[in-house]
Design a protein around this motif. Structure first.
Motif, PDB file in Angstrom:
ATOM      1  N   ALA A  50       0.809  -1.213   0.000  1.00 40.41           N
ATOM      2  CA  ALA A  50       0.000   0.000   0.000  1.00 40.41           C
ATOM      3  C   ALA A  50       0.848   1.272   0.000  1.00 40.41           C
ATOM      4  O   ALA A  50       0.413   2.317  -0.488  1.00 40.41           O
ATOM      5  CB  ALA A  50      -0.930  -0.002   1.215  1.00 40.41           C
ATOM      6  N   ASN A  51       2.050   1.189   0.559  1.00 38.06           N
ATOM      7  CA  ASN A  51       2.897   2.376   0.669  1.00 38.06           C
ATOM      8  C   ASN A  51       3.800   2.485  -0.557  1.00 38.06           C
ATOM      9  O   ASN A  51       4.942   2.048  -0.548  1.00 38.06           O
ATOM     10  CB  ASN A  51       3.750   2.299   1.946  1.00 38.06           C
ATOM     11  CG  ASN A  51       4.710   3.470   2.024  1.00 38.06           C
ATOM     12  OD1 ASN A  51       4.384   4.563   1.578  1.00 38.06           O
ATOM     13  ND2 ASN A  51       5.885   3.225   2.570  1.00 38.06           N
ATOM     14  N   ARG A  52       3.271   3.054  -1.621  1.00 39.78           N
ATOM     15  CA  ARG A  52       4.016   3.205  -2.865  1.00 39.78           C
ATOM     16  C   ARG A  52       4.318   4.672  -3.129  1.00 39.78           C
ATOM     17  O   ARG A  52       3.616   5.575  -2.661  1.00 39.78           O
ATOM     18  CB  ARG A  52       3.214   2.644  -4.043  1.00 39.78           C
ATOM     19  CG  ARG A  52       2.910   1.161  -3.943  1.00 39.78           C
ATOM     20  CD  ARG A  52       4.142   0.303  -4.200  1.00 39.78           C
ATOM     21  NE  ARG A  52       5.016   0.184  -3.042  1.00 39.78           N
ATOM     22  CZ  ARG A  52       6.267  -0.241  -3.078  1.00 39.78           C
ATOM     23  NH1 ARG A  52       6.815  -0.567  -4.224  1.00 39.78           N
ATOM     24  NH2 ARG A  52       6.973  -0.325  -1.975  1.00 39.78           N
ATOM     25  N   THR A  82       5.836 -15.234   5.339  1.00 36.45           N
ATOM     26  CA  THR A  82       5.443 -13.992   5.991  1.00 36.45           C
ATOM     27  C   THR A  82       5.057 -12.979   4.935  1.00 36.45           C
ATOM     28  O   THR A  82       5.529 -13.022   3.798  1.00 36.45           O
ATOM     29  CB  THR A  82       6.584 -13.424   6.870  1.00 36.45           C
ATOM     30  OG1 THR A  82       6.105 -12.248   7.554  1.00 36.45           O
ATOM     31  CG2 THR A  82       7.800 -13.040   6.044  1.00 36.45           C
ATOM     32  N   THR A  83       4.166 -12.083   5.297  1.00 34.62           N
ATOM     33  CA  THR A  83       3.823 -10.937   4.462  1.00 34.62           C
ATOM     34  C   THR A  83       3.298  -9.838   5.369  1.00 34.62           C
ATOM     35  O   THR A  83       3.015 -10.065   6.548  1.00 34.62           O
ATOM     36  CB  THR A  83       2.792 -11.307   3.371  1.00 34.62           C
ATOM     37  OG1 THR A  83       2.801 -10.306   2.350  1.00 34.62           O
ATOM     38  CG2 THR A  83       1.387 -11.441   3.929  1.00 34.62           C
ATOM     39  N   ASP A  84       3.171  -8.640   4.805  1.00 35.01           N
ATOM     40  CA  ASP A  84       2.716  -7.499   5.586  1.00 35.01           C
ATOM     41  C   ASP A  84       1.227  -7.241   5.374  1.00 35.01           C
ATOM     42  O   ASP A  84       0.611  -7.758   4.454  1.00 35.01           O
ATOM     43  CB  ASP A  84       3.527  -6.242   5.241  1.00 35.01           C
ATOM     44  CG  ASP A  84       3.801  -6.112   3.742  1.00 35.01           C
ATOM     45  OD1 ASP A  84       3.283  -6.927   2.958  1.00 35.01           O
ATOM     46  OD2 ASP A  84       4.535  -5.189   3.360  1.00 35.01           O
ATOM     47  N   PHE A  85       0.673  -6.445   6.271  1.00 38.01           N
ATOM     48  CA  PHE A  85      -0.710  -5.990   6.125  1.00 38.01           C
ATOM     49  C   PHE A  85      -0.737  -4.506   6.435  1.00 38.01           C
ATOM     50  O   PHE A  85       0.185  -3.962   7.040  1.00 38.01           O
ATOM     51  CB  PHE A  85      -1.660  -6.796   7.012  1.00 38.01           C
ATOM     52  CG  PHE A  85      -1.567  -6.505   8.475  1.00 38.01           C
ATOM     53  CD1 PHE A  85      -2.600  -5.848   9.140  1.00 38.01           C
ATOM     54  CD2 PHE A  85      -0.458  -6.903   9.224  1.00 38.01           C
ATOM     55  CE1 PHE A  85      -2.534  -5.596  10.508  1.00 38.01           C
ATOM     56  CE2 PHE A  85      -0.390  -6.650  10.585  1.00 38.01           C
ATOM     57  CZ  PHE A  85      -1.414  -5.996  11.233  1.00 38.01           C
ATOM     58  N   HIS A  86      -1.805  -3.821   6.000  1.00 36.57           N
ATOM     59  CA  HIS A  86      -1.789  -2.360   6.050  1.00 36.57           C
ATOM     60  C   HIS A  86      -2.985  -1.735   6.753  1.00 36.57           C
ATOM     61  O   HIS A  86      -2.980  -0.530   7.017  1.00 36.57           O
ATOM     62  CB  HIS A  86      -1.667  -1.798   4.631  1.00 36.57           C
ATOM     63  CG  HIS A  86      -0.419  -2.249   3.929  1.00 36.57           C
ATOM     64  ND1 HIS A  86       0.773  -1.567   4.034  1.00 36.57           N
ATOM     65  CD2 HIS A  86      -0.165  -3.328   3.162  1.00 36.57           C
ATOM     66  CE1 HIS A  86       1.705  -2.202   3.333  1.00 36.57           C
ATOM     67  NE2 HIS A  86       1.164  -3.279   2.810  1.00 36.57           N
ATOM     68  N   ILE A 101       3.399 -12.493  10.876  1.00 39.37           N
ATOM     69  CA  ILE A 101       2.652 -11.370  10.318  1.00 39.37           C
ATOM     70  C   ILE A 101       3.475 -10.104  10.517  1.00 39.37           C
ATOM     71  O   ILE A 101       3.981  -9.844  11.611  1.00 39.37           O
ATOM     72  CB  ILE A 101       1.244 -11.251  10.950  1.00 39.37           C
ATOM     73  CG1 ILE A 101       0.425 -10.199  10.226  1.00 39.37           C
ATOM     74  CG2 ILE A 101       1.297 -11.013  12.450  1.00 39.37           C
ATOM     75  CD1 ILE A 101      -1.059 -10.232  10.554  1.00 39.37           C
ATOM     76  N   GLN A 102       3.634  -9.335   9.443  1.00 45.59           N
ATOM     77  CA  GLN A 102       4.569  -8.209   9.445  1.00 45.59           C
ATOM     78  C   GLN A 102       3.841  -6.873   9.449  1.00 45.59           C
ATOM     79  O   GLN A 102       2.915  -6.656   8.670  1.00 45.59           O
ATOM     80  CB  GLN A 102       5.475  -8.293   8.213  1.00 45.59           C
ATOM     81  CG  GLN A 102       6.478  -7.157   8.107  1.00 45.59           C
ATOM     82  CD  GLN A 102       7.320  -7.281   6.858  1.00 45.59           C
ATOM     83  OE1 GLN A 102       8.094  -8.229   6.712  1.00 45.59           O
ATOM     84  NE2 GLN A 102       7.176  -6.340   5.939  1.00 45.59           N
ATOM     85  N   ILE A 103       4.291  -5.979  10.330  1.00 45.94           N
ATOM     86  CA  ILE A 103       3.756  -4.625  10.406  1.00 45.94           C
ATOM     87  C   ILE A 103       4.746  -3.677   9.743  1.00 45.94           C
ATOM     88  O   ILE A 103       5.917  -3.615  10.139  1.00 45.94           O
ATOM     89  CB  ILE A 103       3.520  -4.204  11.868  1.00 45.94           C
ATOM     90  CG1 ILE A 103       2.483  -5.128  12.523  1.00 45.94           C
ATOM     91  CG2 ILE A 103       3.063  -2.746  11.941  1.00 45.94           C
ATOM     92  CD1 ILE A 103       2.290  -4.877  13.998  1.00 45.94           C
ATOM     93  N   PRO A 104       4.329  -2.930   8.725  1.00 42.83           N
ATOM     94  CA  PRO A 104       5.238  -2.022   8.025  1.00 42.83           C
ATOM     95  C   PRO A 104       5.775  -0.918   8.930  1.00 42.83           C
ATOM     96  O   PRO A 104       5.145  -0.540   9.926  1.00 42.83           O
ATOM     97  CB  PRO A 104       4.374  -1.442   6.905  1.00 42.83           C
ATOM     98  CG  PRO A 104       3.245  -2.413   6.734  1.00 42.83           C
ATOM     99  CD  PRO A 104       2.993  -2.954   8.112  1.00 42.83           C
TER     100      PRO A 104
END
Length: 265
Positions: A50-52, A82-86, A101-104
């Motif tokens: 999401a953060n582009r 693992t992957t991130d969520f927004h 679970i990864q937090i940006p």
């Protein structure tokens, strides 16, 4: 299964471009895992970034399709994922698939994000924001523990240094370890030059080995490396992803240094 007592290697392409690329990268990582049982390798790729930098920047295949591909990677290659969520509402779906679970970084202080991650019951990996001091991560970890998170990974990804640059304070790696949970060094994103470039973040890949060796010398518990079969053709972070063909040799060298550092402590 992720063994947090082992040296961690979290690696994979920046964003999910296709199942084929994910399978290619995962296959090579699985080979490294077989030759290095002393470490724990986790496959990482973003389903939706999401953060582009701009609306023209590539985001991924979307959360639903991305999670399907990640699940397939775990089933086929036996690697934790693992992957991130927004947003907090994404946590349940992501947590139902991933092992971590990864937090940006930009969201590391968002209480609702931390609570949602902790509620999944999975290992929570949280990146230190570019705007935080290493000591400030204590509050992030305290929130996660208050919400019930049992296993937490902290990630260092550099600190904003003026405009368009990041620096890594190696003292911060030691400071963050005082929170009594593993510290992983995000090599890839600390190579970024944020805001430099038209529609994407530029980077300085030539400093990868220098920074990796410095962080290992500081006593980190793992590395986060984004890698791609052809970084120059990647749809995101093309200047900071490392060529897949170099990863096995790099990991061999990094682990030798890590063992040397362990013997000195």
């Amino acid at each position: 299964m992720v063994d947090l007592k082992k040296f961690l290697l979290i690696a994979g392409p920046c964003a999910i471009e296709s199942a084929e690329i994910c399978n290619h990268v995962a296959g090579e990582l699985a080979k490294i895992q077989r030759t290095h049982p002393e470490i724990s390798i986790i496959f990482k790729s973003s389903a939706d970034k999401a953060n582009r930098s701009s609306l023209q920047s590539y985001r991924g295949l979307g959360m639903e399709r991305g999670l399907e591909i990640l699940f397939s990677v775990r089933e086929r290659f036996g690697l934790p994922i693992t992957t991130d969520f927004h947003t907090p509402d994404q946590a349940k779906a992501v947590g139902g698939v991933v092992d971590i679970i990864q937090i940006p970084a930009f969201l590391c202080r968002q209480t609702d994000m931390l609570q949602a991650a902790a509620k999944t019951g999975k290992i929570v990996s949280v990146k230190k924001g570019q705007f935080l001091s290493p000591a400030d991560m204590r509050h992030v970890v305290e929130k996660l523990r208050a919400f019930g998170a049992k296993k937490i990974i902290q990630m260092e990804r550099g600190t904003s240094f003026g405009y368009g640059n990041l620096v890594v304070d190696m003292r911060g790696l030691q400071i963050m370890r005082e929170n009594r949970c593993p510290v992983v060094y995000d090599l890839t994103h600390s190579l970024q030059l944020p805001g430099i470039g038209a529609n994407e973040t530029r980077g300085a890949r030539e400093f990868a080995d220098t920074l990796a060796r410095a962080a290992i010398g500081a006593g980190i518990d793992g590395l986060f490396i984004e890698t791609h079969p052809n970084p120059d053709k990647a749809l995101c972070d093309r200047e900071t992803q490392l060529p897949l063909e170099t990863i096995a040799e790099r990991v061999d060298g990094y682990l030798k240094l890590h063992q040397t550092v362990k013997n000195l402590i």
